[in-house]
Design a protein around this motif. Structure first.
Motif, short mmCIF file in Angstrom:
data_model
loop_
_atom_site.label_atom_id
_atom_site.label_comp_id
_atom_site.label_asym_id
_atom_site.label_seq_id
_atom_site.Cartn_x
_atom_site.Cartn_y
_atom_site.Cartn_z
N PHE A 81 -9.19 12.32 52.53
CA PHE A 81 -9.20 13.78 52.44
C PHE A 81 -8.22 14.41 53.44
O PHE A 81 -7.54 15.38 53.13
CB PHE A 81 -10.61 14.29 52.69
N TYR A 82 -8.18 13.85 54.66
CA TYR A 82 -7.31 14.35 55.71
C TYR A 82 -6.11 13.41 55.89
O TYR A 82 -6.28 12.19 55.86
CB TYR A 82 -8.05 14.44 57.05
N ALA A 83 -4.94 13.96 56.10
CA ALA A 83 -3.75 13.14 56.33
C ALA A 83 -3.79 12.61 57.77
O ALA A 83 -3.79 13.38 58.73
CB ALA A 83 -2.49 13.95 56.09
N HIS A 84 -3.78 11.30 57.90
CA HIS A 84 -3.97 10.64 59.19
C HIS A 84 -2.72 10.74 60.08
O HIS A 84 -2.84 10.79 61.31
CB HIS A 84 -4.30 9.16 58.94
N SER A 85 -1.53 10.76 59.49
CA SER A 85 -0.28 10.77 60.25
C SER A 85 0.63 11.89 59.79
O SER A 85 0.47 12.41 58.68
CB SER A 85 0.46 9.43 60.09
N TYR A 86 1.57 12.25 60.63
CA TYR A 86 2.65 13.13 60.18
C TYR A 86 3.94 12.33 60.07
O TYR A 86 4.04 11.21 60.58
CB TYR A 86 2.81 14.37 61.06
N CYS A 87 4.92 12.90 59.41
CA CYS A 87 6.18 12.20 59.16
C CYS A 87 7.02 12.15 60.43
O CYS A 87 7.31 13.17 61.05
CB CYS A 87 6.95 12.91 58.04
N ALA A 88 7.43 10.94 60.80
CA ALA A 88 8.23 10.75 62.02
C ALA A 88 9.70 11.08 61.80
O ALA A 88 10.49 11.05 62.74
CB ALA A 88 8.10 9.31 62.51
N ALA A 89 10.07 11.41 60.55
CA ALA A 89 11.48 11.71 60.25
C ALA A 89 11.73 13.20 60.09
O ALA A 89 12.89 13.62 60.01
CB ALA A 89 11.91 10.97 58.98
N PRO A 130 0.18 20.83 56.20
CA PRO A 130 0.22 19.71 55.25
C PRO A 130 1.63 19.32 54.82
O PRO A 130 1.84 18.21 54.34
CB PRO A 130 -0.59 20.25 54.05
N GLU A 131 2.60 20.21 55.04
CA GLU A 131 3.97 19.90 54.61
C GLU A 131 4.60 18.77 55.43
O GLU A 131 5.61 18.19 55.02
CB GLU A 131 4.85 21.15 54.69
N ILE A 132 4.04 18.45 56.61
CA ILE A 132 4.60 17.34 57.41
C ILE A 132 3.74 16.09 57.31
O ILE A 132 4.02 15.09 57.98
CB ILE A 132 4.78 17.74 58.89
N ALA A 133 2.70 16.12 56.51
CA ALA A 133 1.80 14.97 56.40
C ALA A 133 2.51 13.76 55.82
O ALA A 133 3.33 13.89 54.90
CB ALA A 133 0.59 15.34 55.55
N GLU A 134 2.20 12.61 56.35
CA GLU A 134 2.77 11.35 55.87
C GLU A 134 1.91 10.84 54.71
O GLU A 134 0.92 10.12 54.91
CB GLU A 134 2.82 10.32 57.00
N ILE A 135 2.29 11.27 53.50
CA ILE A 135 1.53 10.93 52.30
C ILE A 135 2.48 10.42 51.24
O ILE A 135 3.54 11.01 51.01
CB ILE A 135 0.77 12.16 51.76
#
Length: 539
Positions: A299-307, A272-277
């Motif tokens: 409920f679920y993070a759809h993307s992760y962070c691209a950076a 979850p630490e890389i989730a794009e939220i």
């Protein structure tokens, strides 16, 4: 009044029907070889492994349908080629083949004359498709005098699905053997998500299984793509290797789809630490599922962070493990569709979404290129007809990426693929649901249109595929991909062919005879209830 059957105008045929419809076929009202006369399958003296495989395929399918055991022999073992099907690659028996031209790539030439049928394939795929034509003829009890020169229209004729659940692997193989290969498909786009055990990231496997199990119990919302991929379970690498090998044996290349950047709930639930939220969303981390009906997208993070660099470390590991198992020949499909969340988390909220998308695509492209692999991806984020903020990325990524264009159904009135083609990309028609693809005949002729693929987006089992209309889509679309004379206004004629095919085909993929195919079936009167007096009908 008893209605035995209904005929479609122009749907009653005066010669045997082959489907997908061959590009060039001439038949005569004469019999070349009957099933009773067929005694042997003849091969060149030094046949390739491909020719041996196809000969056994023909022998086995004849035995399945007729219980007749046909001998497989070589030229040097016989004095006559009568009462035989002679088959081989064009490089194996040129001198003995009556065909005066060589078949084209993935194509075959079938020449049937009195008591002998010659089948020449350009390659293994061509031989397989030719054998299926022979089998189609033999369903009528004979092969007519004919000359067929057949080859596919499209380079990529694809079928997209998720990994099958363990209990559906036998059905998956039957679907390959009796549907995909006979219908001329040559590519399976196989989505992985969390459906294969990842040794480098056991946490992904653990959370994928936990999430799907809790979703089934109603403790969590449905896990995105959970039922579609491995039925929400996890396949071992050896099982995936077996599936891939089986597909390739029937001429189907497997292109793995690695969902990256978006549709990555299988990753973000574990990391979850890389989730794009967005920061304000992170404040609400707990939900009371007894009080709130939380949609999966929340409920679920759809993307992760691209950076974040950690995002790349994880997706690189996943690519490595999938590539090691599948060993793709040329392409890997890297997803990138429906990136609903991008440029919103604390790390990248001040960055341009188009730059973030381009950065991620470029890094995926380079990582694959370093493995001598090419990239495919969904093309929706590059279109300018959506509310996405990423269309400018189209000018910042390599042009050798093949785009699967699936948002054609966003605007039936527009040829959306033109934007991708005009920017120099090759395009595959994505999610080509045959029932409503507009202006197909003109759009497929455009330079750069190299194929199409049918998607399931559901659990891979016979009931679900039938219920969702996917079996029909696969069958109907096969002719669109194969034959260059397809006409959308002849749909009822193609449908009539499919209606006649489906009972036998469903029996084959089911693994046992469907009731409609029973020899003992009979019609019985249907007794409708007598009409009730109007007074008995409640107001």
């Amino acid at each position: 009044i008893i209605i035995g059957s209904l005929d479609i105008i122009a749907g009653v045929f005066d010669c045997p029907v082959i489907y997908p419809i061959p590009r060039h076929m001439e038949t005569e009202n004469l019999v070349a070889l009957t099933m009773e006369q067929l005694q042997q399958i003849l091969l060149p003296d030094n046949p390739s492994e491909d020719t041996l495989f196809v000969a056994e395929l023909l022998k086995g399918k004849i035995a399945e349908s007729t219980s007749k055991d046909i001998a497989v022999k070589y030229f040097n073992q016989v004095n006559s080629q009568e009462n035989a099907i002679v088959l081989g690659l064009c490089t194996e028996y040129e001198k003995d083949c009556p065909a005066k031209v060589k078949p084209q790539k993935e194509g075959y030439i079938l020449h049937a004359d009195k008591l002998t049928v010659y089948l020449t394939g350009a390659d293994k795929n061509g031989l397989i498709y030719g054998v299926e034509t022979v089998l189609s003829f033999l369903e009528n009890g004979f092969i007519p005098v004919c000359r067929i020169n057949d080859f596919p229209r499209m380079q990529f004729r694809g079928f997209h699905t998720g990994l099958p659940a363990r209990e559906e692997i036998p059905f998956f193989k039957r679907f390959i053997k009796y549907v995909l290969a006979p219908m001329g498909y040559n590519t399976i786009f196989l989505e992985f998500a969390g459906g294969m055990r990842f040794d480098r990231h056991p946490k992904i496997t653990e959370m994928w299984m936990e999430g799907n199990q809790k979703a089934k119990k109603g403790e969590w919302p449905a896990f995105p793509h959970g039922s579609m991929v491995a039925g929400g379970s996890v396949l071992e690498k050896s099982e995936v290797t077996d599936i891939v090998a089986y597909a390739r044996s029937y001429g189907l290349e497997v292109i793995p789809e690695v969902q990256s950047l978006s549709h990555v709930q299988y990753i973000t639930v574990a990391y979850p630490e890389i989730a794009e939220i967005a920061e304000e969303t992170k404040a609400k981390t707990k939900y009371d599922l007894n009080k709130e009906d939380i949609p999966p997208s929340e409920f679920y993070a759809h993307s992760y962070c691209a950076a974040q660099e950690k995002s790349y470390e994880i997706i690189y590991d996943i690519i490595d493990e999938i590539v090691e198992v599948v060993k793709p020949v040329e392409y890997v499909h890297m997803g990138h569709d429906e990136v609903y969340q991008i440029g919103i988390c604390p790390v990248c909220k001040d960055k341009d979404p188009a730059d973030l998308l381009a950065k991620h695509i470029n890094r995926m492209h380079k990582y694959l290129a370093d493995k001598n692999l090419k990239m495919m991806m969904w093309g929706d984020m590059l279109h300018d007809v959506t509310r996405y903020k990423t269309p400018p990325a189209i000018d910042k990524i390599p042009k050798d990426i093949v785009m699967l264009d699936f948002i054609w159904y966003f605007h039936f009135d527009k040829d959306l693929e033109d934007r991708l083609l005009n920017h120099g990309f090759k395009v595959i028609m994505g999610n080509m649901y045959s029932s409503h693809y507009p202006r197909y005949e003109s759009r497929i002729l455009k330079d750069g249109m190299i194929g199409a693929q049918v998607s399931t987006w559901c659990r891979f089992d016979e009931y679900t595929l039938g219920y969702m209309g996917k079996i029909y889509d696969v069958l109907y679309s096969a002719n669109m991909m194969w034959n260059d004379t397809y006409q959308s206004d002849a749909r009822l004629i193609y449908d009539k062919i499919l209606v006649d095919m489906i009972p036998k085909l469903r029996s084959k993929i089911h693994g046992s005879t469907y009731p409609t195919m029973y020899k003992t079936k009979k019609s019985v009167p249907l007794r409708l209830p007598y009409p009730q007096p109007a007074a008995c009908i409640p107001k």
